[in-house]
Design a protein around this motif. Structure first.
Motif, PDB file in Angstrom:
ATOM      1  N   ARG A 194       0.870  -1.432  -0.212  1.00 52.97           N
ATOM      2  CA  ARG A 194      -0.466   0.415   0.095  1.00 52.97           C
ATOM      3  C   ARG A 194       0.666   1.062  -0.007  1.00 52.97           C
ATOM      4  O   ARG A 194       1.924   1.821   0.594  1.00 52.97           O
ATOM      5  CB  ARG A 194      -1.046  -0.378   0.739  1.00 52.97           C
ATOM      6  CG  ARG A 194      -0.886   1.423   2.496  1.00 52.97           C
ATOM      7  CD  ARG A 194      -1.664   0.661   3.575  1.00 52.97           C
ATOM      8  NE  ARG A 194      -0.419   0.389   4.576  1.00 52.97           N
ATOM      9  CZ  ARG A 194      -1.194   0.703   6.083  1.00 52.97           C
ATOM     10  NH1 ARG A 194      -2.200   0.099   6.191  1.00 52.97           N
ATOM     11  NH2 ARG A 194       0.061   0.873   6.623  1.00 52.97           N
ATOM     12  N   GLY A 195       0.453   2.126  -0.729  1.00 58.05           N
ATOM     13  CA  GLY A 195       1.343   3.415  -1.081  1.00 58.05           C
ATOM     14  C   GLY A 195       1.090   4.448   0.085  1.00 58.05           C
ATOM     15  O   GLY A 195       0.210   4.473   0.872  1.00 58.05           O
ATOM     16  N   THR A 196       1.963   5.284   0.547  1.00 62.29           N
ATOM     17  CA  THR A 196       1.991   6.489   1.706  1.00 62.29           C
ATOM     18  C   THR A 196       1.536   7.346   0.591  1.00 62.29           C
ATOM     19  O   THR A 196       1.795   8.188   0.100  1.00 62.29           O
ATOM     20  CB  THR A 196       3.138   6.741   2.240  1.00 62.29           C
ATOM     21  OG1 THR A 196       3.233   5.863   2.777  1.00 62.29           O
ATOM     22  CG2 THR A 196       2.908   7.669   3.023  1.00 62.29           C
ATOM     23  N   SER A 197       0.223   8.011   1.165  1.00 62.20           N
ATOM     24  CA  SER A 197      -0.797   9.127   0.958  1.00 62.20           C
ATOM     25  C   SER A 197      -0.207  10.351   1.591  1.00 62.20           C
ATOM     26  O   SER A 197       0.351  10.714   2.420  1.00 62.20           O
ATOM     27  CB  SER A 197      -2.375   9.853   0.723  1.00 62.20           C
ATOM     28  OG  SER A 197      -1.981   9.366   2.243  1.00 62.20           O
ATOM     29  N   PRO A 198       0.120  10.964   0.288  1.00 59.97           N
ATOM     30  CA  PRO A 198       0.289  12.468   1.261  1.00 59.97           C
ATOM     31  C   PRO A 198      -0.441  13.050   2.445  1.00 59.97           C
ATOM     32  O   PRO A 198       0.104  13.724   3.479  1.00 59.97           O
ATOM     33  CB  PRO A 198       0.049  13.774   0.284  1.00 59.97           C
ATOM     34  CG  PRO A 198      -0.310  12.820  -1.272  1.00 59.97           C
ATOM     35  CD  PRO A 198      -0.795  11.906  -0.880  1.00 59.97           C
ATOM     36  N   ALA A 199      -1.673  12.623   2.321  1.00 58.00           N
ATOM     37  CA  ALA A 199      -1.956  12.935   4.208  1.00 58.00           C
ATOM     38  C   ALA A 199      -1.288  11.759   4.984  1.00 58.00           C
ATOM     39  O   ALA A 199      -1.490  12.630   6.368  1.00 58.00           O
ATOM     40  CB  ALA A 199      -3.612  12.516   4.119  1.00 58.00           C
ATOM     41  N   SER A 200      -1.496  10.878   4.978  1.00 62.65           N
ATOM     42  CA  SER A 200      -0.935   9.701   6.006  1.00 62.65           C
ATOM     43  C   SER A 200       0.481  10.619   6.516  1.00 62.65           C
ATOM     44  O   SER A 200       1.410  10.413   7.020  1.00 62.65           O
ATOM     45  CB  SER A 200      -1.236   8.391   5.475  1.00 62.65           C
ATOM     46  OG  SER A 200       0.076   7.750   4.493  1.00 62.65           O
ATOM     47  N   SER A 201       1.089  11.097   5.423  1.00 62.22           N
ATOM     48  CA  SER A 201       2.900  11.520   5.322  1.00 62.22           C
ATOM     49  C   SER A 201       2.683  12.641   6.517  1.00 62.22           C
ATOM     50  O   SER A 201       3.620  12.818   7.312  1.00 62.22           O
ATOM     51  CB  SER A 201       3.432  11.700   4.136  1.00 62.22           C
ATOM     52  OG  SER A 201       3.591  10.707   3.624  1.00 62.22           O
ATOM     53  N   GLY A 202       1.357  13.346   6.044  1.00 60.58           N
ATOM     54  CA  GLY A 202       1.783  14.568   6.879  1.00 60.58           C
ATOM     55  C   GLY A 202       1.033  13.893   8.474  1.00 60.58           C
ATOM     56  O   GLY A 202       1.499  14.857   9.620  1.00 60.58           O
ATOM     57  N   ARG A 203       0.336  13.098   8.833  1.00 63.37           N
ATOM     58  CA  ARG A 203      -0.088  13.121   9.924  1.00 63.37           C
ATOM     59  C   ARG A 203       1.271  12.182  10.822  1.00 63.37           C
ATOM     60  O   ARG A 203       1.061  12.827  11.458  1.00 63.37           O
ATOM     61  CB  ARG A 203      -0.368  11.844  10.032  1.00 63.37           C
ATOM     62  CG  ARG A 203      -2.277  12.513   9.956  1.00 63.37           C
ATOM     63  CD  ARG A 203      -3.561  11.196  10.098  1.00 63.37           C
ATOM     64  NE  ARG A 203      -3.715  10.203   9.025  1.00 63.37           N
ATOM     65  CZ  ARG A 203      -3.739  10.258   7.696  1.00 63.37           C
ATOM     66  NH1 ARG A 203      -4.237  10.368   7.725  1.00 63.37           N
ATOM     67  NH2 ARG A 203      -3.475   8.841   6.934  1.00 63.37           N
ATOM     68  N   MET A 204       2.308  11.917   9.792  1.00 64.43           N
ATOM     69  CA  MET A 204       2.881  10.791  10.547  1.00 64.43           C
ATOM     70  C   MET A 204       4.114  12.301  10.571  1.00 64.43           C
ATOM     71  O   MET A 204       4.794  11.832  11.816  1.00 64.43           O
ATOM     72  CB  MET A 204       3.895   9.757   9.458  1.00 64.43           C
ATOM     73  CG  MET A 204       2.911   8.928   9.489  1.00 64.43           C
ATOM     74  SD  MET A 204       4.360   7.776   8.290  1.00 64.43           S
ATOM     75  CE  MET A 204       2.566   6.920   7.427  1.00 64.43           C
ATOM     76  N   GLU A 205       4.481  12.997   9.593  1.00 68.27           N
ATOM     77  CA  GLU A 205       5.693  14.235  10.305  1.00 68.27           C
ATOM     78  C   GLU A 205       4.371  14.878  11.676  1.00 68.27           C
ATOM     79  O   GLU A 205       5.399  15.450  12.359  1.00 68.27           O
ATOM     80  CB  GLU A 205       5.503  15.085   9.539  1.00 68.27           C
ATOM     81  CG  GLU A 205       5.994  14.598   8.667  1.00 68.27           C
ATOM     82  CD  GLU A 205       6.238  15.364   6.911  1.00 68.27           C
ATOM     83  OE1 GLU A 205       6.490  14.971   5.895  1.00 68.27           O
ATOM     84  OE2 GLU A 205       5.741  16.880   6.681  1.00 68.27           O
ATOM     85  N   THR A 206       3.158  15.153  11.353  1.00 68.49           N
ATOM     86  CA  THR A 206       2.814  15.470  13.159  1.00 68.49           C
ATOM     87  C   THR A 206       3.299  15.473  14.117  1.00 68.49           C
ATOM     88  O   THR A 206       3.005  15.816  14.651  1.00 68.49           O
ATOM     89  CB  THR A 206       1.743  15.892  12.576  1.00 68.49           C
ATOM     90  OG1 THR A 206       1.050  16.601  11.267  1.00 68.49           O
ATOM     91  CG2 THR A 206       0.562  17.122  13.911  1.00 68.49           C
ATOM     92  N   ARG A 207       2.818  14.350  13.899  1.00 73.56           N
ATOM     93  CA  ARG A 207       2.765  13.240  15.459  1.00 73.56           C
ATOM     94  C   ARG A 207       3.914  13.354  15.724  1.00 73.56           C
ATOM     95  O   ARG A 207       4.592  13.294  16.812  1.00 73.56           O
ATOM     96  CB  ARG A 207       2.468  11.897  14.898  1.00 73.56           C
ATOM     97  CG  ARG A 207       2.914  10.640  15.864  1.00 73.56           C
ATOM     98  CD  ARG A 207       1.737  11.300  17.523  1.00 73.56           C
ATOM     99  NE  ARG A 207       1.470   9.823  18.549  1.00 73.56           N
ATOM    100  CZ  ARG A 207       1.904  10.627  19.685  1.00 73.56           C
ATOM    101  NH1 ARG A 207       1.548  11.802  19.474  1.00 73.56           N
ATOM    102  NH2 ARG A 207       1.711   9.921  20.470  1.00 73.56           N
ATOM    103  N   LEU A 208       5.335  13.189  14.885  1.00 71.85           N
ATOM    104  CA  LEU A 208       6.864  13.138  15.065  1.00 71.85           C
ATOM    105  C   LEU A 208       7.091  14.456  15.511  1.00 71.85           C
ATOM    106  O   LEU A 208       7.723  14.608  16.453  1.00 71.85           O
ATOM    107  CB  LEU A 208       7.364  13.031  13.642  1.00 71.85           C
ATOM    108  CG  LEU A 208       7.752  11.332  13.564  1.00 71.85           C
ATOM    109  CD1 LEU A 208       8.927  11.980  12.290  1.00 71.85           C
ATOM    110  CD2 LEU A 208       8.887  10.738  14.456  1.00 71.85           C
ATOM    111  N   ARG A 209       6.687  15.539  15.246  1.00 72.39           N
ATOM    112  CA  ARG A 209       6.633  17.032  15.960  1.00 72.39           C
ATOM    113  C   ARG A 209       5.960  17.030  17.111  1.00 72.39           C
ATOM    114  O   ARG A 209       6.695  17.964  18.215  1.00 72.39           O
ATOM    115  CB  ARG A 209       6.233  17.837  14.389  1.00 72.39           C
ATOM    116  CG  ARG A 209       7.225  18.519  13.846  1.00 72.39           C
ATOM    117  CD  ARG A 209       5.863  19.584  12.820  1.00 72.39           C
ATOM    118  NE  ARG A 209       6.498  19.588  11.756  1.00 72.39           N
ATOM    119  CZ  ARG A 209       5.150  18.955  10.904  1.00 72.39           C
ATOM    120  NH1 ARG A 209       3.901  19.283  11.294  1.00 72.39           N
ATOM    121  NH2 ARG A 209       4.948  19.258   9.960  1.00 72.39           N
ATOM    122  N   GLU A 210       5.238  16.104  17.462  1.00 69.44           N
ATOM    123  CA  GLU A 210       4.185  16.507  19.004  1.00 69.44           C
ATOM    124  C   GLU A 210       5.272  15.693  19.662  1.00 69.44           C
ATOM    125  O   GLU A 210       5.671  16.049  20.768  1.00 69.44           O
ATOM    126  CB  GLU A 210       3.273  15.619  18.424  1.00 69.44           C
ATOM    127  CG  GLU A 210       1.824  16.752  17.797  1.00 69.44           C
ATOM    128  CD  GLU A 210       0.127  15.794  17.634  1.00 69.44           C
ATOM    129  OE1 GLU A 210      -0.347  16.309  17.165  1.00 69.44           O
ATOM    130  OE2 GLU A 210       0.679  14.569  18.002  1.00 69.44           O
TER     131      GLU A 210
END
Length: 160
Positions: free
Chosen positions: A1-17
């Motif tokens: 399954r590919g990583t969508s831009p939305a899930s990449s954004g959520r992952m980056e947001t989670r990392l920032r948190e």
């Protein structure tokens, strides 16, 4: 399954948190260490004052004991706070590492999927080229057959 831009954004947001939480824990630890240094400074100052006064009376001894008890209590409190901060920091590091590992796993899975899709794409391109070649051959054969049919019909009309 590919990583969508939305899930990449959520992952980056989670990392920032997680990074922000870790930074705030570090700042709290620095504040606690400053508090410990301040208390130690006050304790040392009080000890120096006691030594300067020289004549130790029963009253001064009682005050000194109370201050020592208070300082020891404060040290225990600070040690407990430091311990809690260390545990929290360790927990945050663990969660951060788990999140990074999860993201790395997702990235590896995405790369595998991308490579599989690329291979399938190449296979389809090769098949499409083969079908296109077959279509060209069939078109030429059809044109040749139509030409022979027309010639045969012409010959058949002449014989009648």
């Amino acid at each position: 399954r590919g990583t969508s831009p939305a899930s990449s954004g959520r992952m980056e947001t989670r990392l920032r948190e997680l990074d922000d939480a870790l930074d705030s824990e570090r700042e709290a630890r620095v504040r606690a260490e400053k508090l410990l240094a301040d208390i130690q400074f006050r304790y040392d100052a009080l000890s120096d004052q006691l030594e300067e006064q020289g004549g130790v009376t029963v009253h001064h001894v009682e005050i000194s004991k109370k201050k020592d008890i208070e300082v020891n209590k404060l040290r225990k409190d600070i040690d407990m706070v430091n311990s809690q901060f260390e545990q929290t920091e360790q927990s945050m590091r663990k969660r951060h590492q788990e999140a990074v590992n999860d993201l790395n796993d997702q990235l590896a899975q995405s790369n595998k999927t991308k490579n599989r899709i690329e291979k399938e794409k190449q296979t389809l391109v090769v098949e499409l080229d083969a079908i296109s070649g077959n279509m060209d051959s069939l078109s030429k054969a059809k044109a040749s057959a139509e030409s022979r049919l027309a010639a045969s019909e012409q010959a058949n009309i002449r014989f009648r």
